[in-house]
Scaffold this motif. Sequence first.
Motif, mmCIF file in Angstrom:
data_model
loop_
_atom_site.group_PDB
_atom_site.id
_atom_site.type_symbol
_atom_site.label_atom_id
_atom_site.label_comp_id
_atom_site.label_asym_id
_atom_site.label_seq_id
_atom_site.Cartn_x
_atom_site.Cartn_y
_atom_site.Cartn_z
ATOM 1 N N MET A 81 -12.833 -9.372 2.569
ATOM 2 C CA MET A 81 -12.255 -8.070 2.901
ATOM 3 C C MET A 81 -12.937 -7.403 4.099
ATOM 4 O O MET A 81 -12.235 -6.826 4.933
ATOM 5 N N PRO A 82 -14.259 -7.496 4.264
ATOM 6 C CA PRO A 82 -14.860 -6.891 5.468
ATOM 7 C C PRO A 82 -14.314 -7.499 6.771
ATOM 8 O O PRO A 82 -14.132 -6.798 7.751
ATOM 9 N N GLU A 83 -14.026 -8.800 6.760
ATOM 10 C CA GLU A 83 -13.463 -9.439 7.957
ATOM 11 C C GLU A 83 -12.020 -9.000 8.178
ATOM 12 O O GLU A 83 -11.583 -8.848 9.319
ATOM 13 N N ILE A 84 -11.275 -8.791 7.102
ATOM 14 C CA ILE A 84 -9.897 -8.279 7.211
ATOM 15 C C ILE A 84 -9.941 -6.900 7.871
ATOM 16 O O ILE A 84 -9.171 -6.611 8.790
ATOM 17 N N LYS A 85 -10.867 -6.052 7.418
ATOM 18 C CA LYS A 85 -10.991 -4.701 7.980
ATOM 19 C C LYS A 85 -11.391 -4.761 9.450
ATOM 20 O O LYS A 85 -10.873 -4.010 10.277
ATOM 21 N N SER A 86 -12.286 -5.654 9.790
ATOM 22 C CA SER A 86 -12.726 -5.805 11.169
ATOM 23 C C SER A 86 -11.564 -6.281 12.051
ATOM 24 O O SER A 86 -11.380 -5.784 13.169
ATOM 25 N N LEU A 87 -10.808 -7.239 11.561
ATOM 26 C CA LEU A 87 -9.645 -7.746 12.294
ATOM 27 C C LEU A 87 -8.620 -6.638 12.492
ATOM 28 O O LEU A 87 -8.036 -6.488 13.569
ATOM 29 N N TRP A 88 -8.403 -5.835 11.453
ATOM 30 C CA TRP A 88 -7.486 -4.697 11.561
ATOM 31 C C TRP A 88 -7.931 -3.763 12.693
ATOM 32 O O TRP A 88 -7.122 -3.350 13.529
ATOM 33 N N GLN A 89 -9.204 -3.425 12.696
ATOM 34 C CA GLN A 89 -9.718 -2.512 13.727
ATOM 35 C C GLN A 89 -9.542 -3.094 15.122
ATOM 36 O O GLN A 89 -9.195 -2.384 16.062
ATOM 37 N N ARG A 90 -9.755 -4.385 15.260
ATOM 38 C CA ARG A 90 -9.602 -5.037 16.566
ATOM 39 C C ARG A 90 -8.139 -5.044 17.020
ATOM 40 O O ARG A 90 -7.847 -4.800 18.175
ATOM 41 N N LEU A 91 -7.216 -5.292 16.081
ATOM 42 C CA LEU A 91 -5.795 -5.388 16.440
ATOM 43 C C LEU A 91 -5.109 -4.039 16.583
ATOM 44 O O LEU A 91 -4.208 -3.876 17.402
ATOM 45 N N PHE A 92 -5.502 -3.064 15.765
ATOM 46 C CA PHE A 92 -4.801 -1.783 15.749
ATOM 47 C C PHE A 92 -5.612 -0.639 16.348
ATOM 48 O O PHE A 92 -5.072 0.428 16.630
ATOM 49 N N GLY A 93 -6.936 -0.830 16.501
ATOM 50 C CA GLY A 93 -7.768 0.193 17.119
ATOM 51 C C GLY A 93 -8.077 1.384 16.237
ATOM 52 O O GLY A 93 -8.484 2.432 16.731
ATOM 53 N N ASN A 94 -7.895 1.238 14.928
ATOM 54 C CA ASN A 94 -8.249 2.330 14.012
ATOM 55 C C ASN A 94 -8.678 1.743 12.671
ATOM 56 O O ASN A 94 -8.594 0.534 12.457
ATOM 57 N N ASN A 95 -9.146 2.615 11.779
ATOM 58 C CA ASN A 95 -9.585 2.161 10.462
ATOM 59 C C ASN A 95 -8.387 1.766 9.613
ATOM 60 O O ASN A 95 -7.266 2.247 9.834
ATOM 61 N N VAL A 96 -8.633 0.927 8.622
ATOM 62 C CA VAL A 96 -7.546 0.492 7.741
ATOM 63 C C VAL A 96 -6.939 1.706 7.040
ATOM 64 O O VAL A 96 -7.671 2.599 6.600
ATOM 65 N N PRO A 97 -5.602 1.761 6.928
ATOM 66 C CA PRO A 97 -4.968 2.923 6.318
ATOM 67 C C PRO A 97 -5.092 2.949 4.798
ATOM 68 O O PRO A 97 -4.978 4.004 4.177
ATOM 69 N N ASN A 98 -5.272 1.775 4.191
ATOM 70 C CA ASN A 98 -5.474 1.706 2.745
ATOM 71 C C ASN A 98 -6.224 0.420 2.431
ATOM 72 O O ASN A 98 -6.560 -0.331 3.333
ATOM 73 N N HIS A 99 -6.460 0.177 1.162
ATOM 74 C CA HIS A 99 -7.235 -1.005 0.791
ATOM 75 C C HIS A 99 -6.392 -2.028 0.043
ATOM 76 O O HIS A 99 -6.923 -2.876 -0.660
ATOM 77 N N ASN A 100 -5.083 -1.955 0.196
ATOM 78 C CA ASN A 100 -4.179 -2.917 -0.414
ATOM 79 C C ASN A 100 -4.196 -4.179 0.444
ATOM 80 O O ASN A 100 -3.645 -4.213 1.535
ATOM 81 N N ARG A 101 -4.831 -5.208 -0.053
ATOM 82 C CA ARG A 101 -5.034 -6.435 0.724
ATOM 83 C C ARG A 101 -3.719 -7.058 1.170
ATOM 84 O O ARG A 101 -3.588 -7.493 2.314
ATOM 85 N N GLN A 102 -2.737 -7.109 0.279
ATOM 86 C CA GLN A 102 -1.445 -7.720 0.626
ATOM 87 C C GLN A 102 -0.789 -6.966 1.789
ATOM 88 O O GLN A 102 -0.295 -7.580 2.727
#
Length: 170
Positions: free
Chosen positions: A30-51
């Motif tokens: 999950m930390p890598e998913i969050k990091s990838l999100w930040q890199r692709l979208f430029g902001n923090n994850v909007p929620n913690h629903n992995r799917q």
Amino acid sequence: MSTPAKPNTSNFIAPPSVASQIAQLPELPMPEIKSLWQRLFGNNVPNHNRQFLERRIAYRLQEVEFRKFDAALLDRNKRRIASLLETGKIKKRDRDYRPPAGTLLTREYQGIEHRVIVTQDGQYDFQGRMYPSLSMIAREITGTRWSGPLFFGLKALASPKTAARRGAQR
């Protein structure tokens, strides 16, 4: 006469394909998913629903990769958005509409699932053969003439009102 030297490619590592990046998403912590999100979208994850996060990341990876091949798609979408803002209505798709490169179209027909991939050059790959139109593939599958976009669900059936109007115009 000497032959030109070949470039040294032994240290070259090709980046993973979009498909392999997407396939690896469920395995990432999950930390890598969050990091990838930040890199692709430029902001923090909007929620913690992995799917949810995996699906949005997969979509974004494809969007970034395939935008390189179909710049006209971005222009077409900008025109449609401007029209929507101006009129409040969505116009029908352009007649020349083709799904973006890399799109996988599936259709089950008589118990068999058929898959078509849109290629970068605007053609369609069906069972390892290239076709210039979806209608040719639909005919290949069914043995009868079909609208390819209709067969693969890219175009809706005409409503009864529309069909009646067309009949009255003839």
